[in-house]
Scaffold this active site. Structure first.
Site, PDB file in Angstrom:
ATOM      1  N   ASP A  88      51.096  86.747  -3.572  1.00 57.66           N
ATOM      2  CA  ASP A  88      51.954  87.404  -2.396  1.00 57.66           C
ATOM      3  C   ASP A  88      53.049  86.389  -2.400  1.00 57.66           C
ATOM      4  O   ASP A  88      53.194  85.109  -3.226  1.00 57.66           O
ATOM      5  CB  ASP A  88      50.922  87.238  -2.077  1.00 57.66           C
TER       6      ASP A  88
ATOM      7  N   GLU B 272      47.414 100.927   4.094  1.00 56.42           N
ATOM      8  CA  GLU B 272      46.635  99.706   3.245  1.00 56.42           C
ATOM      9  C   GLU B 272      46.822  98.529   4.580  1.00 56.42           C
ATOM     10  O   GLU B 272      47.965  97.884   5.482  1.00 56.42           O
ATOM     11  CB  GLU B 272      48.205  99.312   2.458  1.00 56.42           C
TER      12      GLU B 272
END
Lengths: 279, 294
Positions: A61, A50
Site C-alpha cells: 500500500d 471492500e
C-alpha cells in the site's frame, strides 16, 4: 460462491453496467465513524464493499492507506472489531457483498478456522489477502472456499499468460485486476492498456473482472468502467476521510458525508460508463 | 535479467555499502532504503554509500529501522519491477531470497571451515554469530550444520531486556507469524500487528528473523540466546582494549556470548565467532552512550 456476491454481479450484468467497488479502512479513524462510512456506501451507490483490515506493515500500500491503517490501529481497531463492523452493517443491509482486504498475519494469529467461521457468521462474502500467492493456497484460500467464502486474487500487468492460469485457478467471486505495477494510490494508467488486459483475462475466466489502482474521479470511473465489470476505488476514499479529520486525527461531523459525496460522484461516473461504451 | 537499476534495504548500512559498491562497479543506479533512525546512528556508512554514488532514501515510518526500510524497498520493487532488481540483504523476504542470501553468505562459512582445518586440523567445538535478520549467521552456520560435533549458537538482540517491548529477540521472546513473504518467529501483539522492537545495533533491530533460523531452532540444531545492549557494549570495549580491534555492535553481541561461554569450556576447545562487521560505523553511537568526547 456466496449468494450475495453472485446475485450482485448477475443483477449488474442484467442492468448492463459495471459495479462500483469501494474500499475503506475498518476502524479509520474510529469504530463508530467507520461503521457510519460503511453504512453510507451502498446508499451513495457502492455495489460491493471492500473492508480494509489494518496491518502494521502494509507493504503493498501507498502512503494514504498506510496512514489510514495506522489511524485505525491507534483508534484500537483489531481483526475482531473489523469482523464486528461487518456484523453491525449486516443488521441493516443483507444484500451488499463485503470483501475483507488486507494481509495474512492478523488472520494467521487469529487462527484460520476460527477466522473463517467468524467471517461467515459476520456476513463476509470474500477475502483479498495480498501477501498469500497461489503457491500458498492451502493456508487460507482452499479452507475459505470450502466454507463458502470467495477468495479473490489480484492479477497485474506482470501476470503473463503462463502465470495467469495459476493465479485464476482457485479464484472466485471476481478477479481484481491491478491496472499497473505498483502500490495503491498511484496515477491512473492508460485506459487502452486496461481494456486490453481485461480482454486478456476474460479469455481465461468467466468471472467478473474488476479494475483498480489509480481510479480517483468520476471520469476515471467512467473510463475504466467502459471496459471492466467493476471499478475499484480505495485511495481516493481513504484520502477523503483523511482530509475531513481534525489536526489530531479525530473524525468530524463531515467525515461520513465527505465520503458519501465522493462515492455518489464515482457512482454517476460508473453508471454512465456503458452508455459511452455502447455508442 | 535485463535489469538496469538496483535497490536494496539496509539496517547497519553494511549491505547498503556492498550494494552501492557493486552498483558503482557495474555503472548501475542504486537506491538504498534505510530507516531514518539508522541513517542517523550509522552515519559513516551513509556517507560511504553516497560517495559510491548511491541514493540513500531515509524511511520515517514506524521506528525508522530495518523493517520499515524493507517495506519501502518492497513498494519500490513492485512499482518498478520492469527495470529494477531488489538485492535483499538479509536472509528474510519471500522465497527464494532467504535461500539465495544464505548461499551467498555461506562463502564465509566455507572459507572459515577450510581455514580452521588448515590451522587446527579439526573442526571448531562451537560456532557463534549474531542474528538480526540472520544473514551473517546463516552464512557461517550453514557449512557446519551437518557436522554433529559442532555446537552452534545464534545470538539475538536482548535490547533493554526481554520483559517489555525493547528488544529484538524474535525466537527467544516472539511467536510464529507471517511477514515480508515468509513464516517465521516475529515480535507481534495478540492481534498479529508487528512490534517495532529495539536494539542498540541497527543491524539487529528487526522484529523478525530469517525463516531458516526459525527452522534450525525448532529442530534443535541451533541454540538461540539473547544478549542485552549493555553486555554488547561491554564486549565492544573489551575487544577494542585487549585486541585493538573495534568490532561492530552487531558481532559485539556474539562476542558477549563467547565471553560468557569460554571460561566454562576446556582450554583446547575451539570457538569460531563471526566478527561480521567493523565498528568504525558505531564509534559515534558508542561514544555518545559512554559519554566520551562530550
Amino acid at each position: 460462491m456466496t449468494a450475495r456476491m453472485d446475485k450482485r454481479f448477475a443483477d449488474l450484468k442484467a442492468e448492463g453496467r459495471p459495479a462500483l467497488v469501494t474500499y475503506f479502512m475498518g476502524g479509520d479513524p474510529d469504530y463508530e465513524t467507520s461503521l457510519g462510512i460503511m453504512k453510507a456506501l451502498p446508499e451513495a451507490g457502492s455495489d460491493v464493499i471492500e473492508l480494509g483490515m489494518p496491518f502494521s506493515d502494509p507493504m503493498a500500500d501507498g502512503p494514504a492507506i498506510q496512514m489510514a491503517g495506522q489511524r485505525a490501529l491507534k483508534g484500537g481497531q483489531t481483526l475482531k472489531k473489523t469482523l464486528q463492523l461487518a456484523s453491525d452493517f449486516r443488521k441493516t443491509d443483507d444484500a451488499t457483498p463485503i470483501v475483507m482486504m488486507g494481509y495474512y498475519n492478523p488472520i494467521y494469529v487469529y487462527g484460520v478456522e476460527k477466522f473463517l467461521d467468524d467471517a461467515l457468521a459476520a456476513g463476509i462474502d470474500g477475502l483479498i489477502v495480498v501477501d498469500l500467492p497461489p503457491e500458498m493456497d492451502d493456508e487460507l484460500c482452499i479452507p475459505a472456499i470450502k466454507k463458502g467464502i470467495n477468495f479473490i486474487r489480484l492479477a497485474t500487468p506482470t501476470t503473463d499468460e503462463k502465470r495467469l492460469p495459476t493465479v485464476l485457478r482457485n479464484t472466485s467471486g471476481f478477479v481484481y485486476y491491478v491496472s499497473m505495477t505498483g502500490i495503491t494510490g498511484s496515477a491512473l494508467p492508460d485506459p487502452s492498456l486496461v481494456s486490453g488486459a481485461v480482454k486478456r483475462i476474460k479469455q481465461h475466466t468467466n468471472l467478473p473482472v474488476c479494475v483498480g489502482f489509480g481510479v480517483k474521479t468520476a471520469d476515471h470511473a467512467k473510463v475504466i468502467g467502459s471496459s471492466a465489470d467493476g471499478v475499484v476505488v480505495g485511495t481516493a476514499i481513504v484520502n477523503q476521510v483523511a482530509t475531513s479529520l481534525t489536526k489530531d486525527g479525530k473524525a468530524t461531523a463531515d467525515t461520513v458525508q465527505a465520503v458519501a459525496t465522493l462515492v455518489r460522484g464515482l457512482s454517476t461516473g460508473t453508471r454512465s460508463a456503458r452508455l459511452v461504451a455502447a455508442e | 535479467m535485463g535489469k538496469t537499476r538496483i535497490i536494496a534495504e539496509t539496517g547497519a548500512g553494511q549491505h547498503g555499502v556492498a550494494s552501492a559498491t557493486v552498483a558503482a562497479r557495474f555503472g548501475l543506479p542504486c537506491v538504498v532504503y534505510m530507516g531514518a533512525t539508522d541513517v542517523e546512528r550509522q552515519a559513516p556508512n551513509v556517507f560511504r554509500m553516497k560517495l559510491l554514488g548511491a541514493e540513500v532514501k531515509p524511511v520515517t515510518a514506524g521506528h525508522g529501522t530495518l523493517k520499515d526500510a524493507m517495506n519501502e524497498a518492497l513498494r519500490d520493487w513492485v512499482t518498478n519491477v520492469d527495470d529494477t532488481y531488489y538485492l535483499i540483504g538479509t536472509a528474510a523476504g519471500p522465497h527464494p531470497y532467504p535461500e539465495m542470501v544464505r548461499d551467498f553468505q555461506a562463502v564465509i562459512g566455507t572459507e572459515a571451515k577450510q581455514q580452521m582445518l588448515e590451522a587446527e586440523g579439526r573442526l571448531p567445538d562451537l560456532v557463534v554469530a549474531a542474528v538480526g535478520g540472520g544473514s551473517n549467521a546463516i552464512g557461517i552456520f550453514h557449512p557446519f550444520l551437518d557436522d554433529e560435533g559442532v555446537k552452534i549458537v545464534g545470538v539475538e538482540a536482548g535490547g533493554k531486556g526481554l520483559q517489555g517491548d525493547e528488544h529484538c529477540a524474535s525466537i527467544t521472546a516472539g511467536s510464529p507469524g507471517v511477514l515480508h513473504g515468509n513464516r517465521t518467529y516475529l515480535l507481534q501483539d495478540g492481534d498479529g500487528q508487528i512490534k517495532e522492537g529495539h536494539s542498540i545495533s541497527a543491524g539487529l533491530d528487526y522484529p523478525g528473523i530469517g525463516p531458516e533460523h526459525s527452522y534450525l531452532n525448532d529442530i534443535g540444531r541451533v541454540e538461540y540466546v539473547p544478549i542485552m545492549d549493555h553486555e554488547a557494549l561491554d564486549a565492544f570495549q573489551t575487544l577494542t582494549r585487549l585486541e585493538g580491534i573495534i568490532p561492530a555492535l552487531e558481532p559485539s553481541h556474539a562476542l558477549a556470548e563467547v565471553i560468557k561461554r569460554a571460561p566454562k569450556m576446556g582450554k583446547d576447545e575451539i570457538i569460531l565467532m563471526n566478527l561480521s562487521g567493523r565498528g568504525d560505523k558505531d564509534i559515534f553511537t558508542v561514544g555518545k552512550i559512554l559519554g566520551m568526547g562530550e
